[in-house]
Scaffold this active site. Structure first.
Site, PDB file in Angstrom:
ATOM      1  N   CYS A  28       0.772  -1.177   0.140  1.00 43.43           N
ATOM      2  CA  CYS A  28       0.088  -0.028  -0.034  1.00 43.43           C
ATOM      3  C   CYS A  28       0.844   1.271   0.077  1.00 43.43           C
ATOM      4  CB  CYS A  28      -0.914  -0.146   1.323  1.00 43.43           C
ATOM      5  SG  CYS A  28      -1.698   1.579   1.733  1.00 43.43           S
ATOM      6  N   CYS A  31       0.145   3.650   2.773  1.00 42.22           N
ATOM      7  CA  CYS A  31       0.796   2.955   4.127  1.00 42.22           C
ATOM      8  C   CYS A  31       2.491   3.387   4.224  1.00 42.22           C
ATOM      9  CB  CYS A  31       0.434   1.583   3.974  1.00 42.22           C
ATOM     10  SG  CYS A  31      -1.180   0.839   4.115  1.00 42.22           S
TER      11      CYS A  31
END
Length: 103
Positions: A28, A31
């Site tokens: 991600c 993230c």
């Protein structure tokens, strides 16, 4: 302190004081960007906060337990009880406010 944990470590550490759980995925992009933001948050409120990184894919039971359906998701716990939650990429001021409002 920022520490990546598994389920057992999480259960032990999440019950003491103020803990920010970062549910993330290694694939991600947001993230990864949030990791840098969390380092800045730690510098500002680090002594009052433990930051635990929980890999979404390797801890599905923990993500289900906390009702996390997407990432990144930040769950703020105070002595093991959820007191706040933020979803998606967040900026430092928002995270610091959440922490300070719940100290």
């Amino acid at each position: 302190m920022i520490k990546e944990v598994n389920h057992e470590e999480f259960e032990q550490l999440a019950k003491s004081g103020l803990v920010l759980a970062d549910f993330f995925s290694t694939t991600c992009g947001p993230c990864k960007m949030l990791s840098f933001v969390l380092k800045d948050v730690e510098k500002e409120v680090g002594e009052d906060l433990t930051i635990l990184k929980v890999d979404f894919d390797q801890n599905k039971d923990l993500t289900a337990q906390y009702g996390v359906t997407g990432y990144p998701t930040l769950v703020l716990l105070k002595d093991g009880t959820e007191v706040g939650r933020l979803q998606g990429l967040q900026q430092k001021p928002m995270i610091v406010k959440l922490v300070k409002d719940n100290q």
